[in-house]
Design an enzyme around this catalytic site. Structure first.
Site, short mmCIF file in Angstrom:
data_model
loop_
_atom_site.label_atom_id
_atom_site.label_comp_id
_atom_site.label_asym_id
_atom_site.label_seq_id
_atom_site.Cartn_x
_atom_site.Cartn_y
_atom_site.Cartn_z
N ARG A 96 0.83 -1.20 0.00
CA ARG A 96 0.00 0.00 0.00
C ARG A 96 0.87 1.25 0.00
O ARG A 96 1.73 1.41 0.85
CB ARG A 96 -0.93 0.00 1.22
CG ARG A 96 -1.86 1.20 1.26
CD ARG A 96 -2.98 1.02 2.25
NE ARG A 96 -2.50 0.78 3.61
CZ ARG A 96 -3.31 0.72 4.66
NH1 ARG A 96 -4.61 0.83 4.50
NH2 ARG A 96 -2.81 0.52 5.87
N THR A 153 -1.03 7.60 -1.05
CA THR A 153 -2.34 7.51 -1.71
C THR A 153 -3.25 6.45 -1.10
O THR A 153 -4.45 6.44 -1.37
CB THR A 153 -2.15 7.17 -3.20
OG1 THR A 153 -1.60 5.84 -3.32
CG2 THR A 153 -1.21 8.16 -3.87
N ASP A 173 -0.44 -3.45 12.45
CA ASP A 173 -0.01 -3.96 11.14
C ASP A 173 0.17 -5.47 11.24
O ASP A 173 1.09 -5.96 11.91
CB ASP A 173 1.31 -3.29 10.74
CG ASP A 173 1.73 -3.64 9.32
OD1 ASP A 173 1.96 -4.85 9.05
OD2 ASP A 173 1.83 -2.73 8.48
N ASP A 212 3.67 -6.88 10.12
CA ASP A 212 4.74 -6.64 11.09
C ASP A 212 4.60 -7.58 12.29
O ASP A 212 5.60 -8.09 12.81
CB ASP A 212 4.70 -5.19 11.57
CG ASP A 212 5.29 -4.22 10.56
OD1 ASP A 212 6.02 -4.70 9.65
OD2 ASP A 212 5.05 -3.02 10.66
#
Length: 209
Positions: free
Chosen positions: A104, A108, A200, A203
């Site tokens: 990602r 944006t 995340d 992660d």
């Protein structure tokens, strides 16, 4: 028309509570992601067709059931989707595994594809796309669009945590895809993370920051 299934099984909900916890370490987090994927896979395969076949038991002959000639494929969205593969394989050991690599863009929030490797006969298979998080829906939409370009017509999407925004985006872009969700959360924050979520997922699965 695809359907959206929100998992309410007590085991799924219990395990999701543990992976949300900031104190849960990498080893336990990774194991629980896999276990939740197995439980979700059980639900997502509920409608696979069966056919009869003869079996001889130690006590005589009978007729049993088997999956009706279905060829299956598991497609993780890299990298976090890899954490769900072993749990899926527990129930679908003969499934082929492809990979779609997306990241990602943090400016944006749009997905950028960097890798796509699929089984040669992917168009003939029932496909399970897996990614722990369905946030904006961009990565899921792009991965499913790639699979459709390769001729796939029977696609299911499995995630563990979803935001309403992502569910809306996915079901509008791909109304023919069934979506299986472990928990539907409240919203996305200003940087596109699910709240309350679990941070995340990639992660936390791989122990990176």
């Amino acid at each position: 028309m695809g359907k959206v299934f929100i998992m309410d099984h007590p085991l799924i909900q219990h395990k999701i509570g543990i992976i949300r916890n900031i104190e849960t370490g990498t080893k336990q987090f990774r194991e629980l992601i896999s276990e939740i994927a197995t439980l979700e896979c059980f639900e997502a395969t509920r409608d696979l067709e069966l056919e009869d076949y003869p079996v001889t038991t130690p006590m005589g002959d009978t007729v049993c059931k088997k999956i009706a000639g279905k060829k299956l494929a598991i497609i993780p969205i890299l990298r976090a989707g890899l954490g769900m593969v072993s749990g899926m394989e527990t129930l679908l050991p003969a499934a082929k595994i492809g990979h779609i690599g997306l990241y990602r863009d943090h400016e944006t929030l749009e997905p950028v594809e960097y890798y796509c490797k699929l089984p040669a006969d992917i168009e003939d298979r029932d496909v399970f796309v897996v990614d722990p998080m369905l946030a904006t829906g961009g990565s899921a939409n792009d991965a499913i669009a790639q699979l459709k370009k390769h001729g796939c017509t029977r696609i299911r999407f499995l995630c563990i945590i979803a935001a309403p925004e992502g569910v809306k985006a996915l079901t509008e872009a791909h109304p023919d895809v069934d979506v299986y969700i472990g928990a539907l959360d409240d919203h996305l924050n200003e940087i596109g993370y699910i709240v309350p979520g679990l941070g995340d997922a990639g992660d936390r699965i791989f122990g990176t920051k």
